[in-house]
Design an enzyme around this catalytic site. Structure first.
Site, short mmCIF file in Angstrom:
data_model
loop_
_atom_site.label_atom_id
_atom_site.label_comp_id
_atom_site.label_asym_id
_atom_site.label_seq_id
_atom_site.Cartn_x
_atom_site.Cartn_y
_atom_site.Cartn_z
CB SER A 141 -0.90 0.02 1.24
OG SER A 141 -1.60 1.24 1.36
CE1 TYR A 155 -4.19 -2.05 5.51
CE2 TYR A 155 -3.13 -0.01 4.85
CZ TYR A 155 -3.83 -1.15 4.53
OH TYR A 155 -4.16 -1.40 3.22
#
Length: 244
Positions: A141, A155
């Site tokens: 990401s 995350y």
């Protein structure tokens, strides 16, 4: 006729994972698709087999279970097939601050986003190297590159791990026929933000910040075929990554 190559896609029930499954089916691959939602997997398997005349093996699994990666690969072995392409896509966001969540929730999160993809790559890589051909794609990401923020505490760390892991594994496989790539999308039109409770917040983002899952897959595929260790998809995301 030579056996078709097999692509294993995790988190294939929706979003980027489902789009990767469709993409490889269009290119003549057979598929093993896995996720927790059996009904979604069966529906996708039926769709792809009807459209592309290939074989699709839907295998329900929860990668938060430490035994899941081994069971998943055992199920594929039982069909007499091996994994030629691994798409480590399964993932989710865990809302809240670190102290407001239970450790069991964080441990399950790390199993899905870090441990399971690492284990799957470790177990399919020897076969890829012995055959002299393989592809590993780790869906990371932009969050793994950009500065982290409060909340969703692990995350960005997990995605940063997948980037560094992919770079190192790519270097180890150089010249051996196995390409490894970390794909780093930004905001993508999927169910991800509905599941993690962020839909209202991210809906305020301008349209130019968003990509389709198909665009992410196409750019990720091209980068992996070029043996590029990291790809940030989308022009706006590339700019954010460069500034970061």
């Amino acid at each position: 006729m030579a056996e078709r190559r097999l692509a294993l896609v995790t988190g294939a029930s929706a979003g980027i994972g489902a789009e990767y499954a469709r993409f490889y089916a269009e290119r003549g691959f057979d598929l093993a698709i896995t996720a927790r939602r059996a009904d979604r997997l069966e529906g996708l398997a039926n769709e792809l087999e009807a459209r592309h005349a290939g074989k699709v093996y839907p295998i329900t699994a929860d990668l938060a279970d430490p035994a899941a990666p081994s069971r998943l690969l055992e199920a594929i072995d039982a069909t007499g097939r091996h994994v030629d392409v691994l798409i480590n896509n399964a993932g989710y966001g865990l809302p809240g601050t670190y102290v407001s969540t239970k450790w069991e929730e964080q441990a399950a999160f790390l199993s899905v986003l870090v441990t399971a993809p690492s284990e799957l790559a470790h177990k399919v890589l020897p076969g890829m190297l012995s055959r002299g051909w393989g592809r590993i794609v780790n869906i990371a990401s932009l969050a793994g590159i950009a500065p982290p923020s409060a909340g969703h505490t692990l995350y960005a760390a997990a995605k940063g791990y997948m980037i560094k892991f992919s770079q190192s594994l790519n270097a180890e496989c150089e010249g051996k026929g196995v390409n490894v790539t970390a794909v780093c999308p930004g905001f993508t039109v999927t169910e991800f933000h509905d599941v993690n409770g962020m839909r209202e917040t991210v809906s305020k983002m301008p349209d130019y910040m968003w990509q389709t899952a198909r665009a992410v897959v196409e750019q990720g595929y091209d980068a992996n075929e070029r043996n590029q260790p990291v790809i940030v998809t989308g022009g706006v995301n590339k700019a954010v990554a460069a500034v970061s």
